[in-house]
Scaffold this active site. Structure first.
Site, PDB file in Angstrom:
ATOM      1  N   ASP A   1       0.945  -1.031  -0.101  1.00 32.98           N
ATOM      2  CA  ASP A   1       0.026  -0.158   0.005  1.00 32.98           C
ATOM      3  C   ASP A   1       0.704   1.246  -0.076  1.00 32.98           C
ATOM      4  OD1 ASP A   1      -2.655  -1.105   0.186  1.00 32.98           O
ATOM      5  OD2 ASP A   1      -2.023  -1.947   2.001  1.00 32.98           O
TER       6      ASP A   1
ATOM      7  N   TYR B   1       7.870  -9.309   7.130  1.00 40.30           N
ATOM      8  CA  TYR B   1       7.658  -7.729   7.448  1.00 40.30           C
ATOM      9  C   TYR B   1       8.605  -7.460   8.753  1.00 40.30           C
ATOM     10  CZ  TYR B   1       4.057  -7.907   3.683  1.00 40.30           C
ATOM     11  OH  TYR B   1       3.310  -7.952   2.564  1.00 40.30           O
TER      12      TYR B   1
END
Length: 282
Positions: free
Chosen positions: A58, A115
């Site tokens: 995003d 992540y």
């Protein structure tokens, strides 16, 4: 009639980018996006292709390792592309390497992702890290309880999320609802009050990492009852969570099974050409 792709050469590109330079990965009218920039650069060096990424990040999210599948024209090569592509890429987007895989799809061949979320729990503000880490004491949505977030408490809460479960309370409802496995969730001190949450799993839904980290911060700050956090993890019960800001998040690694992975262990440990300045410091 569309040209045949039977002789085109499939390659895997390992790219990196700083999310603040783009409006997300996927092409959109409001650009610029990573996809638009990369496809434009590829086209300019004779590779008019639509790329297939391992996933879509995003707006504001960074990537130390994003992998994309591309097909080259007959007579071209991975080495030749690696030489001529970097100079056509815009600031904030770079190429680590190009490899020729055996049987490979950047997204469907992936076995997991890792992540990292950078956050500051104390210490003096650092201008070099400000665009890449959440300043927890200064975050308005985490103030009001008067309880400082300690690293020990935050790591305890993140660790409670490990396991195979329905994370529906922690991701965008547009993502498929299904069991996902969070293999590990740990907190590491980087020095000077800066910390890094490391999360690894077989797959992540949209905003899942940001909601997990953000909501754990909210519980640690005393703004969300721990019982609600646990209920959300165990039964998917909705909570008033906190979506941590995008600028602290990095897609750190995309994993592939042995025999499929286009990249060597050495390249993964020391990626050639990856910038060492924030946010890609280990």
């Amino acid at each position: 009639m569309l040209p045949s792709t039977s002789r085109r050469i499939p390659v895997a590109l390992w790219i990196w980018y700083r999310g603040g330079n783009f409006r997300g990965f996927q092409r959109q009218p409001a650009g610029p996006t990573v996809q638009e920039a990369l496809e434009g650069a590829l086209s300019s060096v004779g590779v008019p292709a639509t790329i297939m990424p391992a996933g879509r990040t995003d707006r504001g999210v960074h990537a130390r390792m994003q992998v994309v599948s591309v097909r080259l024209e007959p007579g071209d090569s991975a080495d030749a592309l690696a030489r001529r592509l970097p100079e056509r890429l815009p600031p904030g987007l770079g190429l680590v390497c190009v490899r020729v895989p055996r049987s490979f799809h950047a997204q469907w061949s992936a076995s997991g992702k890792a992540y990292r979320y950078r956050l500051r729990l104390g210490g003096a503000s650092d201008a070099a890290w400000a665009p890449y880490a959440l300043d927890v004491p200064a975050e308005p949505l985490l103030q009001g309880a008067g309880r400082p977030v300690t690293p020990e408490r935050l790591e305890e809460l993140l660790g409670a999320a490990v396991g195979t479960r329905d994370f529906i309370a922690f991701h965008e409802k547009s993502s498929p609802r299904k069991p996902r496995t969070l293999e590990s969730a740990t907190l590491h001190e980087l020095g000077g009050g800066l910390y890094e949450a490391r999360l690894s799993g077989d797959g992540f839904a949209r905003y899942q990492v940001r909601y997990l980290v953000g909501s754990a911060l909210k519980v640690a700050a005393g703004l969300l009852p721990e019982a609600e956090w646990k209920a959300a993890l165990e039964s998917g019960e909705a909570i008033e969570g906190f979506k941590a800001p995008a600028h602290g998040l990095i897609l750190w690694e995309v994993r592939y099974p042995p025999g499929v992975d286009p990249f060597s262990a050495g390249e993964r440990l020391h990626p050639p050409g990856l910038p060492l300045e924030p946010p890609f410091l280990p």
